[in-house]
Design a protein around this motif. Structure first.
Motif, PDB file in Angstrom:
ATOM      1  N   LEU A   1      -9.044 -11.547  -0.662  1.00  0.00           N
ATOM      2  CA  LEU A   1      -8.460 -10.360  -0.042  1.00  0.00           C
ATOM      3  C   LEU A   1      -7.108 -10.704   0.592  1.00  0.00           C
ATOM      4  O   LEU A   1      -6.992 -11.680   1.330  1.00  0.00           O
ATOM      5  CB  LEU A   1      -9.420  -9.920   1.070  1.00  0.00           C
ATOM      6  CG  LEU A   1      -9.522  -8.451   1.406  1.00  0.00           C
ATOM      7  CD1 LEU A   1     -10.058  -7.672   0.221  1.00  0.00           C
ATOM      8  CD2 LEU A   1     -10.467  -8.279   2.584  1.00  0.00           C
ATOM      9  N   THR A   2      -6.093  -9.881   0.295  1.00  0.00           N
ATOM     10  CA  THR A   2      -4.802 -10.043   0.973  1.00  0.00           C
ATOM     11  C   THR A   2      -4.368  -8.699   1.542  1.00  0.00           C
ATOM     12  O   THR A   2      -4.779  -7.641   1.063  1.00  0.00           O
ATOM     13  CB  THR A   2      -3.674 -10.555   0.039  1.00  0.00           C
ATOM     14  OG1 THR A   2      -3.205  -9.469  -0.759  1.00  0.00           O
ATOM     15  CG2 THR A   2      -4.133 -11.707  -0.832  1.00  0.00           C
ATOM     16  N   LYS A   3      -3.558  -8.771   2.609  1.00  0.00           N
ATOM     17  CA  LYS A   3      -2.950  -7.557   3.156  1.00  0.00           C
ATOM     18  C   LYS A   3      -1.521  -7.891   3.578  1.00  0.00           C
ATOM     19  O   LYS A   3      -1.296  -8.824   4.358  1.00  0.00           O
ATOM     20  CB  LYS A   3      -3.726  -7.060   4.377  1.00  0.00           C
ATOM     21  CG  LYS A   3      -3.163  -5.791   5.003  1.00  0.00           C
ATOM     22  CD  LYS A   3      -3.355  -4.584   4.110  1.00  0.00           C
ATOM     23  CE  LYS A   3      -2.788  -3.315   4.714  1.00  0.00           C
ATOM     24  NZ  LYS A   3      -3.044  -2.132   3.877  1.00  0.00           N
ATOM     25  N   VAL A   4      -0.585  -7.157   3.018  1.00  0.00           N
ATOM     26  CA  VAL A   4       0.827  -7.330   3.368  1.00  0.00           C
ATOM     27  C   VAL A   4       1.315  -6.020   3.965  1.00  0.00           C
ATOM     28  O   VAL A   4       1.133  -4.961   3.369  1.00  0.00           O
ATOM     29  CB  VAL A   4       1.673  -7.683   2.120  1.00  0.00           C
ATOM     30  CG1 VAL A   4       3.119  -7.962   2.526  1.00  0.00           C
ATOM     31  CG2 VAL A   4       1.078  -8.868   1.383  1.00  0.00           C
ATOM     32  N   TYR A   5       1.858  -6.090   5.172  1.00  0.00           N
ATOM     33  CA  TYR A   5       2.482  -4.907   5.779  1.00  0.00           C
ATOM     34  C   TYR A   5       3.980  -4.978   5.510  1.00  0.00           C
ATOM     35  O   TYR A   5       4.586  -6.037   5.683  1.00  0.00           O
ATOM     36  CB  TYR A   5       2.254  -4.884   7.284  1.00  0.00           C
ATOM     37  CG  TYR A   5       0.816  -4.634   7.689  1.00  0.00           C
ATOM     38  CD1 TYR A   5       0.248  -3.368   7.566  1.00  0.00           C
ATOM     39  CD2 TYR A   5       0.027  -5.653   8.213  1.00  0.00           C
ATOM     40  CE1 TYR A   5      -1.060  -3.130   7.950  1.00  0.00           C
ATOM     41  CE2 TYR A   5      -1.278  -5.428   8.598  1.00  0.00           C
ATOM     42  CZ  TYR A   5      -1.813  -4.162   8.466  1.00  0.00           C
ATOM     43  OH  TYR A   5      -3.106  -3.931   8.847  1.00  0.00           O
ATOM     44  N   GLY A   6       4.579  -3.867   5.150  1.00  0.00           N
ATOM     45  CA  GLY A   6       6.021  -3.833   4.897  1.00  0.00           C
ATOM     46  C   GLY A   6       6.360  -4.570   3.618  1.00  0.00           C
ATOM     47  O   GLY A   6       5.474  -5.011   2.883  1.00  0.00           O
ATOM     48  N   ARG A   7       7.661  -4.673   3.340  1.00  0.00           N
ATOM     49  CA  ARG A   7       8.046  -5.350   2.101  1.00  0.00           C
ATOM     50  C   ARG A   7       9.347  -6.104   2.285  1.00  0.00           C
ATOM     51  O   ARG A   7      10.018  -5.983   3.297  1.00  0.00           O
ATOM     52  CB  ARG A   7       8.127  -4.352   0.943  1.00  0.00           C
ATOM     53  CG  ARG A   7       8.840  -3.050   1.295  1.00  0.00           C
ATOM     54  CD  ARG A   7       8.853  -2.095   0.115  1.00  0.00           C
ATOM     55  NE  ARG A   7       7.559  -1.514  -0.194  1.00  0.00           N
ATOM     56  CZ  ARG A   7       6.977  -1.540  -1.395  1.00  0.00           C
ATOM     57  NH1 ARG A   7       7.562  -2.154  -2.397  1.00  0.00           N
ATOM     58  NH2 ARG A   7       5.824  -0.961  -1.592  1.00  0.00           N
ATOM     59  N   GLY A   8       9.670  -6.916   1.291  1.00  0.00           N
ATOM     60  CA  GLY A   8      10.924  -7.661   1.302  1.00  0.00           C
ATOM     61  C   GLY A   8      11.011  -8.617   2.474  1.00  0.00           C
ATOM     62  O   GLY A   8      10.034  -9.269   2.828  1.00  0.00           O
ATOM     63  N   GLU A   9      12.165  -8.651   3.088  1.00  0.00           N
ATOM     64  CA  GLU A   9      12.430  -9.545   4.232  1.00  0.00           C
ATOM     65  C   GLU A   9      11.446  -9.304   5.374  1.00  0.00           C
ATOM     66  O   GLU A   9      11.070 -10.223   6.097  1.00  0.00           O
ATOM     67  CB  GLU A   9      13.843  -9.274   4.781  1.00  0.00           C
ATOM     68  CG  GLU A   9      14.965  -9.596   3.821  1.00  0.00           C
ATOM     69  CD  GLU A   9      15.488 -11.001   4.046  1.00  0.00           C
ATOM     70  OE1 GLU A   9      16.029 -11.249   5.139  1.00  0.00           O
ATOM     71  OE2 GLU A   9      15.329 -11.840   3.136  1.00  0.00           O
ATOM     72  N   ALA A  10      11.049  -8.009   5.532  1.00  0.00           N
ATOM     73  CA  ALA A  10      10.233  -7.623   6.684  1.00  0.00           C
ATOM     74  C   ALA A  10       8.725  -7.773   6.425  1.00  0.00           C
ATOM     75  O   ALA A  10       7.915  -7.449   7.288  1.00  0.00           O
ATOM     76  CB  ALA A  10      10.539  -6.177   7.073  1.00  0.00           C
ATOM     77  N   ALA A  11       8.342  -8.242   5.252  1.00  0.00           N
ATOM     78  CA  ALA A  11       6.915  -8.295   4.913  1.00  0.00           C
ATOM     79  C   ALA A  11       6.149  -9.213   5.865  1.00  0.00           C
ATOM     80  O   ALA A  11       6.601 -10.307   6.187  1.00  0.00           O
ATOM     81  CB  ALA A  11       6.741  -8.781   3.476  1.00  0.00           C
TER      82      ALA A  11
END
Ligand code: ADP
Ligand code: ADP
Length: 227
Positions: free
Chosen positions: A9-19
């Protein structure tokens, strides 16, 4: 019999530089009837993990099976149904409605389930008696103690007879003695066969569980069996 299984299981909030990588690959199973505690430093992914188990959030990748069912393939309605029928939530801040008496607070989840009024009342009164509040049925939350309020929240979590209880820092707003009283209640519920997953910062509180998962940087760093 396993009730919860998560795979990578993975969870990434936001994307790119701000991930922000809140979960970085969690794989584990929880058997029916187990009492599991989750510990770890602030920001290690504990709340995110509990939110995914509670179907409040979806993982970015990986699999989550609840009672054998693949939740990642459910639509919003399917997730809401699972959440309302199979999962009971207990929060640090109790989250009770201050103007409603205890019976009405506890019967609320049954209104969503569409149960007739009389049945709702009967069930709400029975679980309030179960948590030791049979003498407070028509009080309102602001007029009872913090420990009693948390018992009401536990009664509300139990009233739908869910497969799993998820608790996020259930003793975080209570003094130590009251916190241990709440843990004795959790222990009894566990002995009655309930499955409980609880996040806590407090090592003494965690020892009421059978198994402690130590989170670090979005992963389970180690698992501990409690003697
Ligand atoms: P814990 O409960 O262990 O303190 P969290 O699961 O709350 O950890 O947070 C893990 C990481 O994910 C932290 O870096 C946190 O700031 C971040 N995070 C949690 N929720 C969100 C969100 N809704 N949006 C962006 N970042 C989040
Ligand atoms: P806890 O005290 O359980 O660790 P947090 O303070 O980490 O909880 O998070 C409380 C709520 O705020 C959670 O719903 C979490 O998803 C959200 N949250 C945490 N970090 C962030 C963030 N950086 N940005 C947006 N929301 C966040």
């Amino acid at each position: 019999e396993e009730v919860i299984r998560v795979e990578d299981l993975t969870k990434v909030y936001g994307r790119g530089e701000a991930a922000v990588h809140a979960l970085r690959g969690v794989t584990l199973t929880i058997a029916r009837g187990e009492f599991v505690a989750i510990m770890g430093p602030s920001g290690s992914g504990k709340s995110t993990f509990l939110s995914i188990l509670g179907c409040l959030e979806r993982p970015t990748s990986g699999k989550y099976y609840f009672a054998g069912r693949d939740t990642t393939s459910l639509d919003e309605e399917g997730l809401a149904e699972l959440r309302n029928r199979q999962i009971g939530f207990v929060f640090q801040a109790f989250n009770l409605l201050p103007r409603f008496d205890l019976v009405r607070n506890v019967e609320l989840p049954l209104i969503y389930a569409g149960l007739p009024r009389r049945e709702r009342r009967q069930k709400a009164v029975a679980v309030l008696e179960r948590v030791g509040l049979g003498h407070r049925l028509y009080n309102k939350p602001p007029n009872i103690s913090g420990g009693e309020q948390q018992r009401v929240a536990i009664a509300r979590a139990l009233v739908t007879d869910p497969a799993v209880i998820l608790a996020d820092e259930p003793t975080g707003n209570l003094d130590r003695r009251t916190g241990f009283e709440i843990m004795r209640l959790f222990k009894e519920l566990h002995e009655e066969g309930r499955t409980i997953v609880m996040v806590t910062h407090d090592p003494e509180i965690a020892r009421y569980a059978q198994r402690i998962l130590h989170f670090l940087d979005g992963k389970v760093e180690r698992e501990e069996r409690v003697e």
